[in-house]
Scaffold this motif. Sequence first.
Motif, PDB file in Angstrom:
ATOM      1  N   PRO A  98       0.823  -1.216   0.000  1.00 42.59           N
ATOM      2  CA  PRO A  98       0.000   0.000   0.000  1.00 42.59           C
ATOM      3  C   PRO A  98       0.853   1.260   0.000  1.00 42.59           C
ATOM      4  O   PRO A  98       1.983   1.267   0.495  1.00 42.59           O
ATOM      5  N   ASN A  99       0.305   2.323  -0.583  1.00 38.42           N
ATOM      6  CA  ASN A  99       1.006   3.600  -0.593  1.00 38.42           C
ATOM      7  C   ASN A  99       0.237   4.619   0.251  1.00 38.42           C
ATOM      8  O   ASN A  99      -0.746   4.299   0.905  1.00 38.42           O
ATOM      9  N   ASN A 100       0.700   5.859   0.211  1.00 34.15           N
ATOM     10  CA  ASN A 100       0.078   6.889   1.041  1.00 34.15           C
ATOM     11  C   ASN A 100      -1.350   7.196   0.613  1.00 34.15           C
ATOM     12  O   ASN A 100      -2.160   7.641   1.431  1.00 34.15           O
ATOM     13  N   PHE A 101      -1.653   7.008  -0.653  1.00 30.09           N
ATOM     14  CA  PHE A 101      -3.012   7.274  -1.117  1.00 30.09           C
ATOM     15  C   PHE A 101      -3.990   6.267  -0.519  1.00 30.09           C
ATOM     16  O   PHE A 101      -5.136   6.606  -0.215  1.00 30.09           O
ATOM     17  N   LYS A 102      -3.540   5.034  -0.353  1.00 26.55           N
ATOM     18  CA  LYS A 102      -4.406   4.032   0.284  1.00 26.55           C
ATOM     19  C   LYS A 102      -4.578   4.352   1.761  1.00 26.55           C
ATOM     20  O   LYS A 102      -5.662   4.145   2.327  1.00 26.55           O
ATOM     21  N   ARG A 103      -3.534   4.846   2.418  1.00 27.84           N
ATOM     22  CA  ARG A 103      -3.669   5.260   3.812  1.00 27.84           C
ATOM     23  C   ARG A 103      -4.642   6.426   3.941  1.00 27.84           C
ATOM     24  O   ARG A 103      -5.417   6.509   4.887  1.00 27.84           O
ATOM     25  N   LEU A 104      -4.578   7.338   2.971  1.00 24.28           N
ATOM     26  CA  LEU A 104      -5.499   8.475   2.973  1.00 24.28           C
ATOM     27  C   LEU A 104      -6.943   7.997   2.821  1.00 24.28           C
ATOM     28  O   LEU A 104      -7.849   8.489   3.509  1.00 24.28           O
ATOM     29  N   LEU A 105      -7.171   7.021   1.935  1.00 23.85           N
ATOM     30  CA  LEU A 105      -8.511   6.472   1.759  1.00 23.85           C
ATOM     31  C   LEU A 105      -8.999   5.814   3.037  1.00 23.85           C
ATOM     32  O   LEU A 105     -10.160   5.982   3.438  1.00 23.85           O
ATOM     33  N   ALA A 106      -8.118   5.082   3.714  1.00 22.76           N
ATOM     34  CA  ALA A 106      -8.504   4.419   4.964  1.00 22.76           C
ATOM     35  C   ALA A 106      -8.912   5.434   6.024  1.00 22.76           C
ATOM     36  O   ALA A 106      -9.869   5.217   6.775  1.00 22.76           O
ATOM     37  N   GLN A 107      -8.210   6.558   6.083  1.00 20.82           N
ATOM     38  CA  GLN A 107      -8.562   7.577   7.067  1.00 20.82           C
ATOM     39  C   GLN A 107      -9.876   8.263   6.729  1.00 20.82           C
ATOM     40  O   GLN A 107     -10.659   8.615   7.614  1.00 20.82           O
ATOM     41  N   SER A 108     -10.135   8.470   5.431  1.00 26.04           N
ATOM     42  CA  SER A 108     -11.373   9.139   5.042  1.00 26.04           C
ATOM     43  C   SER A 108     -12.601   8.293   5.336  1.00 26.04           C
ATOM     44  O   SER A 108     -13.715   8.816   5.439  1.00 26.04           O
ATOM     45  N   LYS A 109     -12.421   6.989   5.492  1.00 18.82           N
ATOM     46  CA  LYS A 109     -13.558   6.111   5.754  1.00 18.82           C
ATOM     47  C   LYS A 109     -14.137   6.303   7.152  1.00 18.82           C
ATOM     48  O   LYS A 109     -15.256   5.859   7.413  1.00 18.82           O
ATOM     49  N   TYR A 110     -13.393   6.948   8.045  1.00 20.50           N
ATOM     50  CA  TYR A 110     -13.937   7.217   9.371  1.00 20.50           C
ATOM     51  C   TYR A 110     -15.103   8.194   9.320  1.00 20.50           C
ATOM     52  O   TYR A 110     -15.935   8.220  10.212  1.00 20.50           O
ATOM     53  N   GLN A 111     -15.152   9.007   8.300  1.00 21.79           N
ATOM     54  CA  GLN A 111     -16.231   9.990   8.197  1.00 21.79           C
ATOM     55  C   GLN A 111     -17.041   9.834   6.917  1.00 21.79           C
ATOM     56  O   GLN A 111     -17.964  10.595   6.682  1.00 21.79           O
ATOM     57  N   GLY A 112     -16.732   8.849   6.113  1.00 27.21           N
ATOM     58  CA  GLY A 112     -17.382   8.746   4.814  1.00 27.21           C
ATOM     59  C   GLY A 112     -18.672   7.957   4.803  1.00 27.21           C
ATOM     60  O   GLY A 112     -19.462   8.076   3.860  1.00 27.21           O
ATOM     61  N   SER A 113     -18.920   7.136   5.827  1.00 32.51           N
ATOM     62  CA  SER A 113     -20.092   6.266   5.790  1.00 32.51           C
ATOM     63  C   SER A 113     -21.350   6.959   6.290  1.00 32.51           C
ATOM     64  O   SER A 113     -22.452   6.695   5.790  1.00 32.51           O
ATOM     65  N   TYR A 114     -21.222   7.836   7.235  1.00 33.18           N
ATOM     66  CA  TYR A 114     -22.402   8.417   7.876  1.00 33.18           C
ATOM     67  C   TYR A 114     -23.170   9.410   6.999  1.00 33.18           C
ATOM     68  O   TYR A 114     -24.409   9.415   7.041  1.00 33.18           O
ATOM     69  N   PRO A 115     -22.495  10.264   6.194  1.00 35.13           N
ATOM     70  CA  PRO A 115     -23.275  11.193   5.357  1.00 35.13           C
ATOM     71  C   PRO A 115     -24.188  10.504   4.353  1.00 35.13           C
ATOM     72  O   PRO A 115     -25.166  11.107   3.893  1.00 35.13           O
ATOM     73  N   ALA A 116     -23.902   9.240   4.025  1.00 34.85           N
ATOM     74  CA  ALA A 116     -24.751   8.533   3.060  1.00 34.85           C
ATOM     75  C   ALA A 116     -26.168   8.357   3.591  1.00 34.85           C
ATOM     76  O   ALA A 116     -27.122   8.227   2.804  1.00 34.85           O
ATOM     77  N   LEU A 117     -26.315   8.361   4.922  1.00 38.23           N
ATOM     78  CA  LEU A 117     -27.646   8.200   5.507  1.00 38.23           C
ATOM     79  C   LEU A 117     -28.468   9.486   5.430  1.00 38.23           C
ATOM     80  O   LEU A 117     -29.691   9.439   5.535  1.00 38.23           O
ATOM     81  N   PHE A 118     -27.784  10.631   5.242  1.00 39.43           N
ATOM     82  CA  PHE A 118     -28.508  11.900   5.231  1.00 39.43           C
ATOM     83  C   PHE A 118     -29.518  11.965   4.091  1.00 39.43           C
ATOM     84  O   PHE A 118     -30.624  12.483   4.255  1.00 39.43           O
TER      85      PHE A 118
END
Length: 297
Positions: A98-118
């Motif tokens: 994995p590279n830094n872009f994959k780490r960035l994606l992993a971090q964004s998942k902490y806040q990416g799931s909840y707005p989908a419910l809005f």
Amino acid sequence: GTASIGNFFVKEFVLRGKDLHSIYAGTQQEIMPSCVISLVHFMAVGARVTVFTAEVMNNPDGMGWVISLGVSLVTGVATRTMWKDKVVFKLSMGKVKPNNFKRLLAQSKYQGSYPALFAVFSFGLARLALGHPMLPNDAVGWMLLGVLGESVVEDGICKAFELLKLVPCFPVNTLSEQELQERASKRSNKKNSKEGADGASQTAEEDAVTADGVRCEYLAHALANNMSSKFGELPLWPHFTSVMVAQFHMALLIIIFGGGLNFVLGFCEEVGYRGIGRAVVWWPIMDNANPCGGEDW
């Protein structure tokens, strides 16, 4: 998708050198990877929730979404904790990591799931405002609770892995100054050959470009090898933009695949598009006494 975005950023921004850096000096160019990768994740999560919502609207008795949530939980934890990448790393004998872009994606998942419910909640509020039940059936409510619960459990497990230092590490391939210079020189020569350079001796300006090229090669290598590399933190506007773009597409697709606007907003109790009075993605001209139109209206 993340790999393609990362490769594009490295090629078109990191390795372009002094000319592009001077053009974008003082701008918010550095937030581009964070913004685009976050948007990709928001769209992916939105698509998953849209599929679940459309399924329970059209088939309340179906339980396929429960199996999908279970699979998503397992694969999500394996991906975000880098253990799936560890297996791939072992199977590829150290060639794929994995590279830094994959780490960035992993971090964004902490806040990416909840707005989908809005977006789904917005339809419930619209139904209440129109005097209809908030949910078309109980299965939609259970599905939303399931998605929320799965997101909370997944985030909790991933955070626990981080706190307990159970996330695997990967070896870093370092490059010497000479190797960086050789890469920069090779790239510069390739660029000059395309531009028809005659091989004349380097000027001071060309030396500066080469030095800048060495710095670019180091940045590209750091991004590709999971080394310390900071991405710009997203201010409010790209957060808002990414979420709203994803939710706009969610709302549109929920209407199309969820049985039409009349059913989604509670005017009709059955799914379908029968009759010219049934809306798809626009507001219909309805007979108040017969809002669903029937076969002939």
